[in-house]
Write a protein that holds these residues in place. Sequence first.
Motif, short mmCIF file in Angstrom:
data_model
loop_
_atom_site.label_atom_id
_atom_site.label_comp_id
_atom_site.label_asym_id
_atom_site.label_seq_id
_atom_site.Cartn_x
_atom_site.Cartn_y
_atom_site.Cartn_z
N MET A 1 0.83 -1.18 0.00
CA MET A 1 0.00 0.00 0.00
C MET A 1 0.88 1.25 0.00
O MET A 1 1.90 1.30 0.66
N PHE A 2 0.47 2.26 -0.74
CA PHE A 2 1.21 3.52 -0.83
C PHE A 2 0.23 4.67 -0.63
O PHE A 2 -0.93 4.58 -1.02
N LYS A 3 0.73 5.74 -0.03
CA LYS A 3 -0.10 6.93 0.20
C LYS A 3 0.61 8.16 -0.32
O LYS A 3 1.83 8.26 -0.25
N ASP A 4 -0.18 9.12 -0.79
CA ASP A 4 0.35 10.41 -1.21
C ASP A 4 0.74 11.21 0.03
O ASP A 4 0.06 11.15 1.06
N ILE A 5 1.81 11.96 -0.07
CA ILE A 5 2.29 12.78 1.06
C ILE A 5 1.20 13.71 1.56
O ILE A 5 1.05 13.92 2.77
N LYS A 6 0.39 14.25 0.65
CA LYS A 6 -0.67 15.20 1.01
C LYS A 6 -1.68 14.61 2.00
O LYS A 6 -2.28 15.33 2.78
N GLU A 7 -1.87 13.29 1.94
CA GLU A 7 -2.87 12.64 2.80
C GLU A 7 -2.53 12.71 4.28
O GLU A 7 -3.42 12.57 5.12
N SER A 8 -1.27 12.92 4.61
CA SER A 8 -0.84 12.87 6.01
C SER A 8 -0.33 14.21 6.55
O SER A 8 0.04 14.30 7.71
N ARG A 9 -0.31 15.24 5.71
CA ARG A 9 0.19 16.55 6.17
C ARG A 9 -0.65 17.10 7.31
O ARG A 9 -1.87 16.97 7.32
N ILE A 10 0.04 17.73 8.25
CA ILE A 10 -0.62 18.33 9.41
C ILE A 10 -0.09 19.76 9.57
O ILE A 10 1.11 20.00 9.42
N THR A 11 -0.98 20.68 9.91
CA THR A 11 -0.58 22.05 10.25
C THR A 11 -1.23 22.40 11.58
O THR A 11 -2.40 22.10 11.81
N LEU A 12 -0.45 23.03 12.45
CA LEU A 12 -0.93 23.44 13.77
C LEU A 12 -0.51 24.88 14.00
O LEU A 12 0.66 25.21 13.80
N THR A 13 -1.43 25.73 14.40
CA THR A 13 -1.11 27.12 14.72
C THR A 13 -1.56 27.40 16.14
O THR A 13 -2.66 27.04 16.54
N GLN A 14 -0.66 28.04 16.90
CA GLN A 14 -0.96 28.31 18.30
C GLN A 14 -0.41 29.69 18.69
O GLN A 14 0.68 30.07 18.27
N LEU A 15 -1.18 30.41 19.50
CA LEU A 15 -0.75 31.69 20.04
C LEU A 15 0.23 31.45 21.18
O LEU A 15 -0.02 30.61 22.05
N MET A 16 1.34 32.17 21.18
CA MET A 16 2.34 32.03 22.23
C MET A 16 2.00 32.93 23.41
O MET A 16 1.85 34.15 23.26
N LEU A 17 1.86 32.32 24.57
CA LEU A 17 1.43 32.99 25.79
C LEU A 17 2.61 33.22 26.74
O LEU A 17 3.63 32.54 26.64
N PRO A 18 2.46 34.13 27.70
CA PRO A 18 3.53 34.34 28.67
C PRO A 18 3.93 33.06 29.41
O PRO A 18 5.09 32.89 29.76
N SER A 19 2.99 32.17 29.62
CA SER A 19 3.31 30.91 30.32
C SER A 19 4.25 30.01 29.52
O SER A 19 4.82 29.07 30.06
N HIS A 20 4.42 30.30 28.23
CA HIS A 20 5.32 29.52 27.37
C HIS A 20 6.73 30.09 27.33
O HIS A 20 7.60 29.55 26.67
N SER A 21 6.96 31.22 28.03
CA SER A 21 8.24 31.92 27.89
C SER A 21 9.27 31.46 28.91
O SER A 21 8.95 30.93 29.97
N ASN A 22 10.54 31.75 28.58
CA ASN A 22 11.64 31.46 29.50
C ASN A 22 12.00 32.73 30.27
O ASN A 22 11.28 33.72 30.20
N PHE A 23 13.13 32.72 30.97
CA PHE A 23 13.50 33.86 31.81
C PHE A 23 13.83 35.11 31.01
O PHE A 23 13.79 36.21 31.55
N SER A 24 14.15 34.97 29.74
CA SER A 24 14.48 36.15 28.93
C SER A 24 13.26 36.70 28.19
O SER A 24 13.37 37.62 27.41
N GLY A 25 12.10 36.09 28.42
CA GLY A 25 10.88 36.58 27.79
C GLY A 25 10.62 36.02 26.40
O GLY A 25 9.65 36.38 25.75
N LYS A 26 11.48 35.15 25.94
CA LYS A 26 11.28 34.46 24.65
C LYS A 26 10.58 33.13 24.91
O LYS A 26 10.61 32.60 26.01
N ILE A 27 9.99 32.58 23.87
CA ILE A 27 9.32 31.29 24.04
C ILE A 27 10.36 30.21 24.29
O ILE A 27 11.38 30.12 23.59
N HIS A 28 10.11 29.40 25.29
CA HIS A 28 11.04 28.36 25.73
C HIS A 28 11.21 27.31 24.64
O HIS A 28 10.23 26.79 24.10
N GLY A 29 12.47 26.98 24.33
CA GLY A 29 12.77 25.98 23.31
C GLY A 29 12.15 24.63 23.62
O GLY A 29 11.70 23.92 22.72
#
Length: 178
Positions: A1-29
């Motif tokens: 069985m074979f599948k086209d790459i398009k069949e499994s693509r995923i996109t996720l978009t999320q707003l970055m919140l202060p709770s996601h940040s590190n001590f320098s105020g950037k989003i934590h890796g």
Amino acid sequence: MFKDIKESRITLTQLMLPSHSNFSGKIHGGFILGLMDQIAFACASKHSRNYCVTASVNKVDFLNPIEVGELVTLKASVNYTGRTSMVIGVRVESENIQTGEQKHCNSSYFTMVAKDEQGNNAPVPGLILTNKDSVRRFARSIERQEQAKHRTNRFKASEFHIEEYLDLIKTQNAKLNI
């Protein structure tokens, strides 16, 4: 069985919140890595129709910082399929909501393994390669696997020859005391 790459693509978009940040105020890796692992899992599971586990992550370079208040979009697609494993390419971009400025923040490759209900490795569908980019990504994954095998063997304790590396180490920020 074979599948086209398009069949499994995923996109996720999320707003970055202060709770996601590190001590320098950037989003934590680590937070971004967690999102990357989640989207790689979703993409691999969608392709294989099985639960998948992360076997390895290849090269994560944080190219640009992500700010609190930016939208982060992660895109994942299957780049390579083996018998029971898949290489999932993940791209992370951020967007300043106010200016519309977009940044490429990082790209990475997750090797995911499909598991059946008993926890055994499960076969995965192959990929249908439809253009030059899909062939390039598939070939690059094969090449990366070969490089990893060579790298692993060369530094195995039984194969390592210290004298080959002493001069190199002397040029680094290290003191040899052996």
